[in-house]
Design a protein around this motif. Structure first.
Motif, PDB file in Angstrom:
ATOM      1  N   SER A  83      -0.161  -1.843  -4.652  1.00 15.62           N
ATOM      2  CA  SER A  83      -1.445  -2.519  -4.452  1.00 15.62           C
ATOM      3  C   SER A  83      -2.533  -1.920  -5.342  1.00 15.62           C
ATOM      4  N   ALA A  84      -2.525  -0.587  -5.527  1.00  9.20           N
ATOM      5  CA  ALA A  84      -3.509   0.043  -6.409  1.00  9.20           C
ATOM      6  C   ALA A  84      -3.283  -0.385  -7.858  1.00  9.20           C
ATOM      7  N   VAL A  85      -2.027  -0.432  -8.277  1.00 12.80           N
ATOM      8  CA  VAL A  85      -1.707  -0.859  -9.640  1.00 12.80           C
ATOM      9  C   VAL A  85      -2.165  -2.304  -9.860  1.00 12.80           C
ATOM     10  N   ARG A  86      -1.949  -3.150  -8.863  1.00  7.57           N
ATOM     11  CA  ARG A  86      -2.378  -4.547  -8.985  1.00  7.57           C
ATOM     12  C   ARG A  86      -3.889  -4.630  -9.174  1.00  7.57           C
ATOM     13  N   LYS A  87      -4.641  -3.827  -8.440  1.00 13.96           N
ATOM     14  CA  LYS A  87      -6.104  -3.847  -8.570  1.00 13.96           C
ATOM     15  C   LYS A  87      -6.547  -3.406  -9.960  1.00 13.96           C
ATOM     16  N   VAL A  88      -5.932  -2.343 -10.478  1.00  9.97           N
ATOM     17  CA  VAL A  88      -6.322  -1.856 -11.804  1.00  9.97           C
ATOM     18  C   VAL A  88      -6.009  -2.904 -12.857  1.00  9.97           C
ATOM     19  N   ARG A  89      -4.899  -3.585 -12.707  1.00  7.08           N
ATOM     20  CA  ARG A  89      -4.563  -4.665 -13.649  1.00  7.08           C
ATOM     21  C   ARG A  89      -5.571  -5.810 -13.551  1.00  7.08           C
ATOM     22  N   GLU A  90      -6.070  -6.071 -12.351  1.00  9.10           N
ATOM     23  CA  GLU A  90      -7.086  -7.101 -12.183  1.00  9.10           C
ATOM     24  C   GLU A  90      -8.378  -6.689 -12.885  1.00  9.10           C
ATOM     25  N   LEU A  91      -8.735  -5.411 -12.795  1.00  9.60           N
ATOM     26  CA  LEU A  91      -9.916  -4.917 -13.513  1.00  9.60           C
ATOM     27  C   LEU A  91      -9.731  -5.080 -15.016  1.00  9.60           C
ATOM     28  N   GLU A  92      -8.546  -4.761 -15.509  1.00  7.11           N
ATOM     29  CA  GLU A  92      -8.267  -4.883 -16.947  1.00  7.11           C
ATOM     30  C   GLU A  92      -8.419  -6.327 -17.411  1.00  7.11           C
ATOM     31  N   ALA A  93      -7.936  -7.268 -16.595  1.00  9.77           N
ATOM     32  CA  ALA A  93      -8.053  -8.679 -16.958  1.00  9.77           C
ATOM     33  C   ALA A  93      -9.511  -9.124 -16.973  1.00  9.77           C
ATOM     34  N   MET A  94     -10.312  -8.602 -16.044  1.00 12.21           N
ATOM     35  CA  MET A  94     -11.714  -9.007 -15.961  1.00 12.21           C
ATOM     36  C   MET A  94     -12.501  -8.595 -17.195  1.00 12.21           C
ATOM     37  N   ILE A  95     -12.285  -7.367 -17.681  1.00 14.78           N
ATOM     38  CA  ILE A  95     -13.088  -6.889 -18.813  1.00 14.78           C
ATOM     39  C   ILE A  95     -12.582  -7.437 -20.149  1.00 14.78           C
ATOM     40  N   SER A  96     -11.471  -8.163 -20.133  1.00 13.87           N
ATOM     41  CA  SER A  96     -10.925  -8.681 -21.395  1.00 13.87           C
ATOM     42  C   SER A  96     -11.582  -9.986 -21.830  1.00 13.87           C
ATOM     43  N   LEU A  97     -12.557 -10.461 -21.067  1.00 11.13           N
ATOM     44  CA  LEU A  97     -13.310 -11.640 -21.501  1.00 11.13           C
ATOM     45  C   LEU A  97     -13.964 -11.362 -22.851  1.00 11.13           C
ATOM     46  N   ASP A  98     -14.105 -12.371 -23.672  1.00  9.78           N
ATOM     47  CA  ASP A  98     -14.611 -12.199 -25.040  1.00  9.78           C
ATOM     48  C   ASP A  98     -15.896 -13.002 -25.237  1.00  9.78           C
ATOM     49  N   PRO A  99     -17.024 -12.524 -24.679  1.00 13.78           N
ATOM     50  CA  PRO A  99     -18.264 -13.308 -24.762  1.00 13.78           C
ATOM     51  C   PRO A  99     -18.794 -13.465 -26.178  1.00 13.78           C
ATOM     52  N   GLY A 100     -18.416 -12.549 -27.070  1.00 18.96           N
ATOM     53  CA  GLY A 100     -18.877 -12.645 -28.450  1.00 18.96           C
ATOM     54  C   GLY A 100     -17.937 -13.412 -29.352  1.00 18.96           C
ATOM     55  N   GLU A 128       0.822  -1.213   0.000  1.00 16.85           N
ATOM     56  CA  GLU A 128       0.000   0.000   0.000  1.00 16.85           C
ATOM     57  C   GLU A 128       0.851   1.257   0.000  1.00 16.85           C
ATOM     58  N   ARG A 129       2.142   1.143   0.354  1.00 16.01           N
ATOM     59  CA  ARG A 129       3.020   2.311   0.420  1.00 16.01           C
ATOM     60  C   ARG A 129       4.175   2.248  -0.582  1.00 16.01           C
ATOM     61  N   THR A 130       4.305   1.138  -1.284  1.00 15.72           N
ATOM     62  CA  THR A 130       5.371   1.010  -2.281  1.00 15.72           C
ATOM     63  C   THR A 130       4.963   1.738  -3.556  1.00 15.72           C
ATOM     64  N   PRO A 131       5.685   2.782  -3.956  1.00 18.09           N
ATOM     65  CA  PRO A 131       5.277   3.552  -5.132  1.00 18.09           C
ATOM     66  C   PRO A 131       5.726   2.904  -6.445  1.00 18.09           C
ATOM     67  N   GLU A 132       4.901   3.029  -7.438  1.00 17.05           N
ATOM     68  CA  GLU A 132       5.266   2.649  -8.811  1.00 17.05           C
ATOM     69  C   GLU A 132       5.135   3.891  -9.687  1.00 17.05           C
ATOM     70  N   VAL A 133       6.055   4.052 -10.631  1.00 18.03           N
ATOM     71  CA  VAL A 133       6.078   5.221 -11.509  1.00 18.03           C
ATOM     72  C   VAL A 133       5.658   4.797 -12.911  1.00 18.03           C
ATOM     73  N   HIS A 134       4.711   5.533 -13.505  1.00 13.85           N
ATOM     74  CA  HIS A 134       4.228   5.219 -14.850  1.00 13.85           C
ATOM     75  C   HIS A 134       4.103   6.502 -15.663  1.00 13.85           C
ATOM     76  N   ARG A 135       4.606   6.458 -16.887  1.00 12.22           N
ATOM     77  CA  ARG A 135       4.497   7.629 -17.760  1.00 12.22           C
ATOM     78  C   ARG A 135       3.081   7.714 -18.304  1.00 12.22           C
ATOM     79  N   ILE A 136       2.494   8.907 -18.236  1.00 12.65           N
ATOM     80  CA  ILE A 136       1.130   9.088 -18.720  1.00 12.65           C
ATOM     81  C   ILE A 136       1.062  10.056 -19.898  1.00 12.65           C
ATOM     82  N   SER A 137       2.156  10.739 -20.202  1.00 14.88           N
ATOM     83  CA  SER A 137       2.151  11.678 -21.323  1.00 14.88           C
ATOM     84  C   SER A 137       3.581  11.901 -21.792  1.00 14.88           C
TER      85      SER A 137
END
Length: 622
Positions: free
Chosen positions: A296-313, A275-284
């Motif tokens: 921990s926040a980055v891990r959660k966002v990556r988990e969200l990304e994996a969830m929506i990548s399902l291909d029901p169609g 929760e306190r370990t910082p990660e640096v990411h370029r946004i622009s």
């Protein structure tokens, strides 16, 4: 707060009557000096201003970490002629009269009478970046160590209190880009929150015009491959003293400190939690800008990304996925002040309205959360669909899906000049009206200029050239963009067009040719809108990211703010939104059914389940 006269001792028994001793420090790490002494800078103010200054420091504890304060009439000055410790330099203070610096002093002894009605504050200076540089093996740029690191006034305002109103002052260091992550982690490990930078990238984003012209100390020189990194500086106190315009005040000169034995009640841990370990990411890239969030926040966002990548169609969207697009998009949106959202894919060209149920719900869900973050939100749609979207927004507000109505705009310019005039105040590219553009299931222009649905039908006659705004934004510094799609023919998916042409049915014809900075690919585009809202919740509930956003000044919002929780997508709200669309005869994208389905998939069982999973991951602590 305990008065520091109860805790401050001299290094030498012969000088124990001295409350304040000064040592001229080099810029080496001083967090573990001999005898457990802690370096601090000093601010001395009239007692009438003491309470206000204490609250001002508490509101801006990044640049002004308060260790302690004295009480009036508790001053104990060295006796005349007392021999100072040879290891101690002469005390040095700046003198202020009615806000103006009127000189420097080697001692406060000549002002003993005035000091009787004054209060001294100690600001923690124990964190030094040099220790972090040594920890990651980066060489000093000033090997002799004689210089005082450059510090700069910014245009970032500190939180004001009473008569204290001043800009944040920051110190800067050039850091090789490849070492950014390691250095930031090391500085936080050594200094805790105080070791966390407040900005990484273009100095002008802080209002700093030239690094070669510091307001204090020596200029910072960046070499090829370097990125300027900025930390809050205790020199902010000098600006605060000047702002209050006290008849008389004193402050430590830049680079000078007193040595105290006061303990920091928030000493950093050598081992950082996720929760306190910082990660640096370029946004622009233009302007160069990086963001920071916890592991921990980055891990959660990556988990969200994996969830929506399902291909029901079963469209083959797995081939379009790029790692961390949701993370970069949500980080960029988190920094934005004004966001323009567009949606609308008129695939049902033989019906009125021709829109589908995928797109508007995701767009409104994102808009609802941006409103909760107090950002400006607007929506642009096709001219022919303005009335429909105004009714959708009105009904969404009435049903509690959206907090307040959002402006509905149109764009039909069709030229570079018109696009620039739409995006910028008075057409000036240095004054963009929007920081971020988001397209969610918006018809995207193909290489031949047409707009195609999945069956290769050209629907260009129903689509306004909103793509031009995304093309123009590429050339306007300060505007970023995100495209959300589920088939490759949506606005913004030009970033993955090579994969669309290879792997998506009819991709050689339908592939969108217009890129967005971030391409969020989802099994259903609405899911991408929901995920962006959830990712923004995760980031803004992250203490590390929140501190970076507010530049370590002003109050922080509590993690899991209730207004944010209420603004998240929910099964109930999204069911209401879909019923609103059904009421206005908007059809499912695949089946053409006017009913509770999106892309031919039933709301209950498919979409409701995805929404609940996204929210559960988002709100789960840890």
């Amino acid at each position: 707060m305990m008065p520091f006269t109860l805790h401050l001792r001299s290094c030498l028994p012969s000088a124990r009557r001295c409350v304040i001793l000064q040592k001229k420090l080099s810029s080496r790490n001083t967090s573990s000096t001999a005898g457990g002494l802690r370096p601090a800078s000093v601010v001395v103010l009239p007692s009438s201003l003491a309470a206000a200054f204490e609250r001002f420091c508490q509101a801006n504890n990044g640049p002004l970490p308060l260790l302690g304060r004295s009480q009036p009439e508790k001053w104990l000055l060295p006796a005349r002629g007392a021999a100072p410790d040879s290891r101690m330099g002469c005390p040095q203070f700046l003198k202020y009269e009615f806000g103006a610096c009127t000189g420097s002093l080697a001692s406060l002894e000549g002002h003993s009478e005035q000091l009787r009605d004054m209060v001294a504050f100690l600001l923690d200076c124990s964190f030094s970046l040099e220790g972090a540089l040594e920890k990651v093996g980066l060489p000093r740029r000033d090997p002799a160590g004689h210089g005082h690191t450059g510090a700069y006034k910014t245009t970032v305002p500190c939180a004001t209190h009473a008569g204290f109103c001043c800009p944040l002052v920051v110190t800067a260091r050039p850091v090789p880009e490849v070492e950014l992550g390691r250095l930031v982690r090391a500085s936080c490990s050594l200094g805790g929150a105080r070791g966390q930078p407040v900005h990484i990238g273009d100095p002008e984003l802080l209002g700093i015009k030239e690094l070669s012209r510091p307001d204090y100390g020596d200029a910072v020189v960046c070499q090829p491959g370097d990125v300027p990194v900025f930390w809050p500086s205790q020199l902010t106190s000098l600006e605060a003293v000047s702002s209050c315009k006290a008849p008389l005040a004193f402050a430590s000169t830049p680079g000078s400190t007193v040595m105290t034995d006061l303990k920091d009640t928030k000493a950093p841990d050598s081992l950082l939690s996720p929760e306190r370990t910082p990660e640096v990411h370029r946004i622009s890239q233009d302007p160069l800008h990086y963001s920071v969030a916890s592991a921990s926040a980055v891990r959660k966002v990556r988990e969200l990304e994996a969830m929506i990548s399902l291909d029901p169609g079963n469209r083959g969207i797995g081939h379009l996925l790029c790692k961390d697009e949701l993370l970069r998009a949500s980080l960029s949106l988190s920094h934005a002040r004004s966001v323009l959202i567009t949606t609308g894919f008129p695939t049902h060209f033989n019906h009125e309205p021709p829109e589908e149920t995928d797109g508007p719900p995701g767009a409104i869900a994102l808009a609802a959360f941006l409103q909760a973050l107090e950002k400006e939100v607007s929506m642009t749609v096709d001219q022919r669909a303005v009335n429909l979207h105004r009714k959708l927004v009105e009904d969404a507000v009435e049903q509690g899906v959206l907090k307040a109505e959002i402006p509905i705009l149109t764009y039909q310019g069709g030229s570079v000049e018109a696009a620039q005039a739409f995006l910028c105040k008075d057409g000036n590219p240095k004054s963009p009206r929007f920081d971020h553009l988001v397209a969610i299931e918006r018809a995207g222009r193909a290489a031949d200029g047409g707009y195609y649905n999945a069956r290769k039908v050209n629907i260009q006659h129903l689509v306004d050239p909103i793509d031009d705004l995304f093309l123009a934004a590429k050339k306007i510094p300060g505007i970023s963009s995100t495209g959300v799609g589920d088939g490759g023919n949506e606005l913004g998916m030009g970033k993955v067009k090579a994969a669309v042409k290879r792997h998506i049915r009819n991709g050689d014809v339908i592939a969108c040719d217009v890129e967005a900075d971030c391409a969020v690919v989802a099994g259903v585009s609405n899911w991408g809108g929901y995920a962006l809202a959830c990712a923004l919740y995760v980031l803004n509930s992250c203490e590390v990211h929140g501190r970076y956003l507010r530049k370590a000044v002003g109050p922080s919002r509590a993690p899991g703010d209730q207004s944010w929780t209420r603004a998240l997508p929910s099964v109930t709200k999204e069911e209401k939104m879909l019923r609103i669309l059904v009421r206005h005869k908007v059809r499912s994208g695949v089946s053409g059914v006017v009913g509770m389905e999106v892309d031919g998939l039933p709301f209950h069982g498919t979409h409701a389940e995805m929404i609940q999973k996204l929210v559960d991951v988002t709100t789960l602590r840890g």
